[in-house]
Every structure is written in structure tokens, then in C-alpha cells.
Scaffold this active site. Structure first.
Site, short mmCIF file in Angstrom:
data_model
loop_
_atom_site.label_atom_id
_atom_site.label_comp_id
_atom_site.label_asym_id
_atom_site.label_seq_id
_atom_site.Cartn_x
_atom_site.Cartn_y
_atom_site.Cartn_z
N SER A 135 0.80 -1.19 0.02
CA SER A 135 0.17 0.06 0.03
C SER A 135 1.00 1.21 -0.07
O SER A 135 2.04 1.19 0.57
CB SER A 135 -0.95 0.07 1.08
OG SER A 135 -1.33 1.29 1.47
N TYR A 148 -1.28 -0.93 10.54
CA TYR A 148 -1.45 -1.26 9.15
C TYR A 148 -0.15 -0.72 8.21
O TYR A 148 0.28 -1.56 7.40
CB TYR A 148 -2.82 -0.81 8.50
CG TYR A 148 -3.10 -0.88 7.11
CD1 TYR A 148 -3.74 -2.11 6.73
CD2 TYR A 148 -3.00 0.07 6.11
CE1 TYR A 148 -4.01 -2.30 5.29
CE2 TYR A 148 -3.23 0.02 4.79
CZ TYR A 148 -3.82 -1.11 4.44
OH TYR A 148 -4.15 -1.35 3.25
N1 LIG Z 1 -8.63 -0.27 -1.39
C1 LIG Z 1 -7.63 0.44 -1.15
O1 LIG Z 1 -7.63 1.76 -1.36
C2 LIG Z 1 -6.20 -0.30 -0.98
C3 LIG Z 1 -4.98 0.51 -1.07
C4 LIG Z 1 -3.98 0.16 -0.79
C5 LIG Z 1 -3.79 -1.15 -0.51
N2 LIG Z 1 -4.93 -2.23 -0.52
C6 LIG Z 1 -4.75 -3.54 -0.14
O2 LIG Z 1 -5.26 -4.37 -1.27
C7 LIG Z 1 -5.81 -5.67 -0.60
C8 LIG Z 1 -7.35 -5.60 -0.98
O3 LIG Z 1 -8.01 -4.47 -0.52
P1 LIG Z 1 -9.51 -4.21 -0.84
O4 LIG Z 1 -9.73 -2.90 -0.73
O5 LIG Z 1 -9.93 -5.06 -2.05
O6 LIG Z 1 -10.22 -4.80 0.42
P2 LIG Z 1 -11.67 -5.64 0.80
O7 LIG Z 1 -12.66 -5.14 -0.26
O8 LIG Z 1 -12.05 -5.19 2.12
O9 LIG Z 1 -11.27 -6.90 0.76
C9 LIG Z 1 -10.47 -7.76 1.58
C10 LIG Z 1 -10.24 -9.21 1.05
O10 LIG Z 1 -9.51 -9.56 2.30
C11 LIG Z 1 -10.00 -10.65 2.82
N3 LIG Z 1 -9.75 -10.65 4.49
C12 LIG Z 1 -9.85 -9.87 5.35
N4 LIG Z 1 -9.72 -10.44 6.57
C13 LIG Z 1 -9.34 -11.63 6.28
C14 LIG Z 1 -8.88 -12.75 7.18
N5 LIG Z 1 -8.83 -12.53 8.40
N6 LIG Z 1 -8.42 -13.77 6.59
C15 LIG Z 1 -8.41 -14.28 5.36
N7 LIG Z 1 -8.83 -13.02 4.52
C16 LIG Z 1 -9.27 -11.84 4.89
C17 LIG Z 1 -11.64 -10.54 2.70
O11 LIG Z 1 -12.24 -11.86 2.69
P3 LIG Z 1 -13.75 -11.95 3.49
O12 LIG Z 1 -14.74 -11.35 2.54
O13 LIG Z 1 -13.82 -13.27 3.55
O14 LIG Z 1 -13.63 -10.97 4.73
C18 LIG Z 1 -11.52 -9.84 1.53
O15 LIG Z 1 -11.77 -10.81 0.27
C19 LIG Z 1 -5.56 -5.35 0.74
O16 LIG Z 1 -4.40 -6.07 1.13
C20 LIG Z 1 -5.41 -4.07 1.27
O17 LIG Z 1 -4.60 -3.80 2.24
C21 LIG Z 1 -6.16 -1.41 -0.75
#
Ligand SMILES: NC(=O)c1ccc[n+]([C@@H]2O[C@H](COP(=O)([O-])OP(=O)(O)OC[C@H]3O[C@@H](n4cnc5c(N)ncnc54)[C@H](OP(=O)(O)O)[C@@H]3O)[C@@H](O)[C@H]2O)c1
Length: 243
Positions: A135, A148
Site C-alpha cells: 500500500s 497497518y
Molecule cells: N482499497 C484500497 O484503497 C487499498 C489501497 C492500498 C492497498 N490495499 C490492499 O489491497 C488488498 C485488497 O484490498 P480491498 O480494498 O480489495 O479490500 P476489501 O474489499 O476489504 O477485501 C479484503 C479481502 O481480504 C479478505 N480478508 C479480510 N480479512 C481476512 C482474514 N482475517 N483472513 C483471510 N482473508 C481476509 C476478505 O475476505 P472476506 O470477504 O472473507 O472477509 C476480502 O476478500 C488489501 O491487502 C489492502 O490492504 C487496498
């Protein structure tokens, strides 16, 4: 060839699964099969793919996941995309130790253990790709996301080291490891940010908008192709030029 996508139930992980479904046999992960259902039912040809679910906050479940991954994908594993992650935003003054443990376990230990499992397979085959989702805040830091941000910075250091270690262990190989480092992408994770905060973030983004999950998925898909064969050990930023 098989590709693991963790956190494929929604957001960036689902977009990656949708993009890769025609090119690879996917192993899709979420905490439970129920959580994965919307993605699974959206696949054109689900019988080609496999589900492997686990809550990574549970150490035993993570261990079981890694050994099942080895059994399930084994020698046909071409890539792992460690995308699953979570935020538990709070001032460090009030962050309970349990939150700190969960963030480290899910965002750092799980991708490390899964990368280790994949690296053993790739080491014997001298080929494979590891993509870890970091991130922008791993580099810049962010108030109320101290732990985080630390997990994401740690993941970047781990991934760059992995690429170098592949070079140190194997003189001739095609193992590649890198981080994809998104800025603000429109998903459930950023949906929790209050509107006033989002407007402040926009001022620091030359593109003046949030990114879309598809814009991350497209880059991930490219990184898995032969055209990206000379990209290794680096952090690919997808952030609209954030400053
Ligand atoms: N969105 C952003 O702006 C952003 C920016 C930088 C980095 N990221 C990174 O990109 C990745 C995806 O983010 P996103 O925005 O798509 O998030 P999201 O929509 O909240 O999806 C998160 C995913 O992670 C899984 N997850 C959460 N807790 C978990 C656990 N305890 N064990 C196993 N799996 C778990 C969730 O599964 P469940 O549905 O089963 O809970 C879901 O599939 C993350 O690593 C995040 O840190 C995101």
C-alpha cells in the site's frame, strides 16, 4: 497453470479473479466459501477453478491453508497473489494488542507463510511469480493506521528480499517477486473513510479521483505475462500520482 488469489471475495481480489479467469486455473480464497459466493457465481466457467478458504487471523487455519495449497496446486502452481488484507483504523494510543496481533497475522504473516510455501515449489521448478499487495501508506505512513502501515512496509521489505534471495540461491531461474502498491482504490475498505477525509486525500492525488479495482487487476494481469519477464524485485505503484 494455477494461480492463487487471496481475498477474492470482493474489491481488488475479485477484480483480479475476474480478469485472470480466462488465462489461468484459479485457486480462489476468502475467509469462508459463503463470503466467496458472489465472486464464484460470477465466474464464466467455475468448474475450471477451485476454492480454498481460511481465516488468516487463526494461525492453525493459516498452517492448514498452506499445506492444502501445496497438495492442491503443487507443481502446477505458477503464481500467488497475496491480496487479502484488512484495516483496523484507530489511534495507536487506543489500539488494543489483539488488533495489533490480527493486523500482523493477516497482513504480514499470512503472505509471508504463503510466499514461503510457493517459494519452495518455485525453487524446485526454478520458475514462478509472487505478487504481494502492499500500500502507498507503507511508504508514506498514515495517521490512525500505524500498524497497518507497518505491515505493508514490512511486506515490501520481505518481497524485495525474496526476489534477491531467488537470485542468490539459483544462478539461473525465472522466479519473480514484487509488490503492487495501490493508492486509494474504491472498495469496501476505503468505503469506511468519511467523505470529508476522502476530499482531503483527493487534493494530494493529481488524478483527483480514486482508482478502480479493475485498474489494479489490469496491472496484476500484465505482471503475470512474459512481457513483464524483466520486472522483478520492485514495487509497482498504482496511485494516480499521489504525493
Ligand atoms: N482499497 C484500497 O484503497 C487499498 C489501497 C492500498 C492497498 N490495499 C490492499 O489491497 C488488498 C485488497 O484490498 P480491498 O480494498 O480489495 O479490500 P476489501 O474489499 O476489504 O477485501 C479484503 C479481502 O481480504 C479478505 N480478508 C479480510 N480479512 C481476512 C482474514 N482475517 N483472513 C483471510 N482473508 C481476509 C476478505 O475476505 P472476506 O470477504 O472473507 O472477509 C476480502 O476478500 C488489501 O491487502 C489492502 O490492504 C487496498
Amino acid at each position: 497453470m494455477k494461480v492463487l488469489v487471496t481475498g477474492a471475495s470482493k474489491g481488488i481480489g475479485r477484480a483480479i479473479a475476474m480478469k485472470l479467469q480466462h488465462s489461468f486455473d484459479l485457486v480462489l480464497h476468502a475467509t469462508t466459501e459463503d463470503r466467496l459466493e458472489a465472486t464464484w457465481s460470477g465466474l464464466i466457467n467455475p468448474e475450471r477453478h477451485t476454492r480454498l478458504c481460511a481465516d488468516f487471523s487463526d494461525s492453525d487455519a493459516l498452517k492448514g491453508f498452506c499445506s492444502n495449497l501445496k497438495k492442491l496446486a503443487g507443481a502446477s502452481l505458477y503464481a500467488v497473489i497475496n491480496n487479502a488484507g484488512l484495516t483496523l483504523d484507530k489511534s495507536i494510543l487506543f489500539q488494543p494488542e489483539a488488533d495489533i496481533d490480527t493486523l500482523i497475522q493477516v497482513n504480514l504473516k499470512a503472505p509471508v507463510m504463503i510466499s514461503k510455501t510457493a517459494f519452495k515449489i518455485f525453487h524446485s521448478r526454478q520458475q514462478g511469480v509472487i505478487i504481494n499487495m502492499s500500500s502507498c501508506v507503507g511508504e508514506t505512513g498514515n495517521a490512525f493506521q500505524c500498524v497497518y502501515a507497518a505491515t505493508k512496509a514490512g511486506l515490501a521489505g520481505f518481497t524485495m528480499s525474496l526476489a534477491r534471495e531467488a537470485g542468490a540461491l539459483l544462478p539461473s531461474h525465472t522466479i519473480r517477486a514484487f509488490c503492487v502498491s495501490p493508492g486509494y482504490i474504491e472498495t469496501g475498505m476505503t468505503g469506511k473513510i468519511p467523505e470529508a477525509e476522502k476530499e482531503k486525500y483527493m487534493l494530494n492525488i493529481p488524478a483527483r479521483r480514486m482508482g478502480q479495482p479493475d485498474e489494479v487487476a489490469g496491472v496484476v494481469a500484465f505482471l503475470l505475462t512474459d512481457e513483464a519477464a524483466y520486472i522483478n524485485g520492485s514495487e509497482i505503484k498504482i496511485n494516480g500520482g499521489i504525493v
